[in-house]
Design a protein around this motif. Structure first.
Motif, PDB file in Angstrom:
ATOM      1  N   GLU A 125       0.177  -3.233  -6.489  1.00  0.00           N
ATOM      2  CA  GLU A 125       0.329  -1.787  -6.444  1.00  0.00           C
ATOM      3  C   GLU A 125      -0.759  -1.108  -5.621  1.00  0.00           C
ATOM      4  OE1 GLU A 125       0.727   1.278  -9.936  1.00  0.00           O
ATOM      5  OE2 GLU A 125       1.627  -0.666 -10.464  1.00  0.00           O
ATOM      6  N   HIS A 126      -2.001  -1.696  -5.725  1.00  0.00           N
ATOM      7  CA  HIS A 126      -3.130  -1.048  -5.037  1.00  0.00           C
ATOM      8  C   HIS A 126      -3.133  -1.350  -3.556  1.00  0.00           C
ATOM      9  CE1 HIS A 126      -4.507   0.141  -8.896  1.00  0.00           C
ATOM     10  NE2 HIS A 126      -4.484  -1.133  -9.324  1.00  0.00           N
ATOM     11  N   VAL A 127      -2.282  -2.279  -3.148  1.00  0.00           N
ATOM     12  CA  VAL A 127      -2.272  -2.711  -1.751  1.00  0.00           C
ATOM     13  C   VAL A 127      -1.374  -1.811  -0.908  1.00  0.00           C
ATOM     14  CG1 VAL A 127      -1.715  -4.656  -0.251  1.00  0.00           C
ATOM     15  CG2 VAL A 127      -2.739  -5.072  -2.477  1.00  0.00           C
ATOM     16  N   CYS A 128      -0.446  -1.134  -1.615  1.00  0.00           N
ATOM     17  CA  CYS A 128       0.573  -0.335  -0.909  1.00  0.00           C
ATOM     18  C   CYS A 128      -0.046   0.616   0.123  1.00  0.00           C
ATOM     19  CB  CYS A 128       1.396   0.427  -1.931  1.00  0.00           C
ATOM     20  SG  CYS A 128       2.734   1.322  -1.189  1.00  0.00           S
ATOM     21  N   ALA A 129      -1.079   1.366  -0.295  1.00  0.00           N
ATOM     22  CA  ALA A 129      -1.669   2.360   0.610  1.00  0.00           C
ATOM     23  C   ALA A 129      -2.262   1.676   1.842  1.00  0.00           C
ATOM     24  CB  ALA A 129      -2.742   3.157  -0.126  1.00  0.00           C
ATOM     25  N   THR A 130      -2.907   0.520   1.635  1.00  0.00           N
ATOM     26  CA  THR A 130      -3.503  -0.206   2.778  1.00  0.00           C
ATOM     27  C   THR A 130      -2.404  -0.696   3.722  1.00  0.00           C
ATOM     28  OG1 THR A 130      -5.236  -0.948   1.302  1.00  0.00           O
ATOM     29  CG2 THR A 130      -5.078  -2.083   3.414  1.00  0.00           C
ATOM     30  N   ALA A 131      -1.293  -1.176   3.127  1.00  0.00           N
ATOM     31  CA  ALA A 131      -0.186  -1.682   3.957  1.00  0.00           C
ATOM     32  C   ALA A 131       0.383  -0.557   4.820  1.00  0.00           C
ATOM     33  CB  ALA A 131       0.897  -2.276   3.058  1.00  0.00           C
ATOM     34  N   ILE A 132       0.539   0.628   4.205  1.00  0.00           N
ATOM     35  CA  ILE A 132       1.074   1.774   4.965  1.00  0.00           C
ATOM     36  C   ILE A 132       0.131   2.132   6.114  1.00  0.00           C
ATOM     37  CG2 ILE A 132       1.527   4.261   4.811  1.00  0.00           C
ATOM     38  CD1 ILE A 132       2.674   3.720   1.993  1.00  0.00           C
ATOM     39  N   ARG A 133      -1.192   2.117   5.816  1.00  0.00           N
ATOM     40  CA  ARG A 133      -2.170   2.477   6.851  1.00  0.00           C
ATOM     41  C   ARG A 133      -2.173   1.423   7.967  1.00  0.00           C
ATOM     42  NH1 ARG A 133      -7.303   1.308   7.418  1.00  0.00           N
ATOM     43  NH2 ARG A 133      -7.553   0.527   5.286  1.00  0.00           N
TER      44      ARG A 133
END
Ligand code: HAM
Length: 451
Positions: free
Chosen positions: A367-375
């Motif tokens: 779940e915490h990786v989502c933002a990094t993946a989007i960036r």
């Protein structure tokens, strides 16, 4: 509830889909580039025009105008609310047609925008759909695409004819179109002792063999005897060989013009074949006519047709103006390129798929990786790389499977550990090797591997 109907594209029309559309785009980019180097600018005329424009320009007796146009009535002089179905066929209706070709529109635009006041000649090119209600078959559609070019105004110097032909041959060369053959002819001009004299001689020769000809050719003796020369019927071929030839009837000016065009083609290293039967199916031509055929197309093998049409602008109400141009059938061009790729042993899709597959598939989980993946996706795309970002997290095994299915070169693996460490894993799918990078290092690596 009844099942809704299954719709299909109308007969003679089709959807162009990826990966083939990547090839269409590449062809169009090349056309824009090559035509630009010859000083042509783009014109985008509308896809429908008054029916009368095509009847005048292309000719009321031609197959295109008499049988093949999509024509409908439209309202004039009424507000839109008044133009209901009930009034659609009122006397106020104007007849409109979907364009079967674009030379008429370009001439109309030349007149409408007073382009004769601009530096001459005006060199214009266009790309887009045309519509003809022909019997569909391989390479023949009811909505098809042309890439065309027109030179309007200025002189009728034979060098202009040759340069236009050189331009289209340069374009085909650049695309490595297989089996290209250029046929040229001169059909003289409309004055008494030139084409009119020839048509009279041809007509009288045709009358003598009328009984041996098919119904279409018999009809054409009256409507357009030149078109008999176009016949593909086998039993008519030996008869056509005995008919009078235009070259023996050209006036001195047309003869000199034709000789100079051939000389100019040779100067430019353009290989051609003379074809006295090349008359073309549109009425506006005079003097130079040409057609280009390519490999792998079956009976519909003309990939480009064109010629000179001095006088057409005047016929449409403009000033006396010289004109010459051509149109390439883009559908046929693509078919021939695909056949060429196939015969070289390659799958027709592979060189195309390369342009379509994502370079990097982002395999993210947590779940915490989502933002990094989007960036990461945003940064890589901004740097010009194609990226596939799955909308929901996936198990790594599944993600890698999908990445290979899409033809990605790399999978960027982002899990809790990678994000915590700020060090991302890039897996090369072809050999399974893995490397660790910080984000700036990753961008640098992808840039350098792009070459
Ligand atoms: P055209 O010979 O009627 O000339 O068409 C040019 C090319 O369009 C043909 O050689 C063919 O490749 C393609 N084409 C025609 N009809 C179809 C079809 N039903 N399906 C697929 N492809 C087709 C003209 O249109 C003239 N306006 C060319 C020109 C421009 N002459 C002077 N300037």
């Amino acid at each position: 509830m009844a099942k809704p109907p299954k719709f299909q594209a109308i007969r003679g029309t089709r959807d162009l889909l990826p990966p083939e559309t990547a090839l269409w785009n590449r062809v169009e980019e090349n056309a824009r580039h090559v035509f630009g180097t010859f000083g042509f600018g783009e014109i985008r005329p509308p896809v429908f025009e008054p029916t009368e424009l095509f009847a005048r320009a292309v000719g009321g007796e031609t197959d295109i105008v008499s049988k093949e146009m999509y024509t409908f009535a439209d309202q004039t002089g009424q507000s839109e609310e008044a133009s209901s179905l009930a009034t659609r066929h009122s006397p106020l209706a104007t007849s409109i047609s979907l364009r079967p070709e674009a030379t008429a529109s370009v001439c109309r635009a030349y007149i409408e925008h007073n382009m004769q006041q601009l530096p001459q000649p005006q060199k214009l090119y266009y790309l887009g759909p045309m519509f003809r209600r022909e019997r569909p078959q391989k390479g023949r559609y009811r909505q098809f695409y042309q890439i065309g070019a027109e030179v309007l105004g200025g002189s009728d110097a034979p060098a202009i004819d040759a340069e236009v032909i050189e331009m289209v041959m340069t374009f085909f060369n650049r695309l490595q179109l297989p089996g290209v053959q250029l046929d040229v002819n001169s059909i003289g001009h409309a004055a008494d002792n030139c084409r009119r004299g020839y048509v009279a001689a041809l007509k009288s020769a045709l009358e003598k063999v009328k009984d041996k000809l098919g119904a279409d050719s018999q009809r054409r003796i009256e409507t357009n005897p030149l078109r008999v020369l176009d016949s593909k019927l086998e039993h008519e071929q030996p008869i056509i060989e005995t008919l009078p030839r235009i070259a023996d009837h050209l006036c001195d000016d047309c003869k000199a013009h034709y000789a100079a065009v051939k000389c100019q083609l040779e100067l430019r290293g353009v290989l051609y074949k003379e074809n006295w039967r090349l008359v073309r199916g549109l009425d506006y031509y005079m003097r130079t006519t040409f057609e280009i055929t390519a490999q792998g197309l079956g009976s519909q093998n003309a990939v480009c047709g064109g010629g000179r049409y001095d006088g057409l602008v005047e016929l449409l109400g403009g000033p006396p103006t010289k004109g010459i141009g051509f149109a390439i059938g883009e559908d046929r061009l693509i078919l021939s390129l695909l056949e060429g790729l196939k015969s070289q042993g390659g799958s027709p899709n592979s060189p195309l798929a390369a342009g379509h597959s994502p370079l990097v598939y982002i395999a993210w989980m947590g779940e915490h990786v989502c933002a990094t993946a989007i960036r990461a996706a945003k940064d890589l795309r901004n740097a010009g790389f194609s990226v596939e970002l799955p909308p929901t997290e996936q198990k790594f095994g599944k993600a890698l499977e999908r990445a290979s299915k899409l033809g990605s070169r790399y999978a960027l693996i982002l899990g809790d550990n990678e994000v915590a460490e700020g060090s991302w894993t890039l897996k090369t799918l072809a050999d399974g090797s893995q490397q660790k990078f910080t984000e700036p290092e990753l961008l640098e690596f992808l840039r350098s591997s792009r070459g």
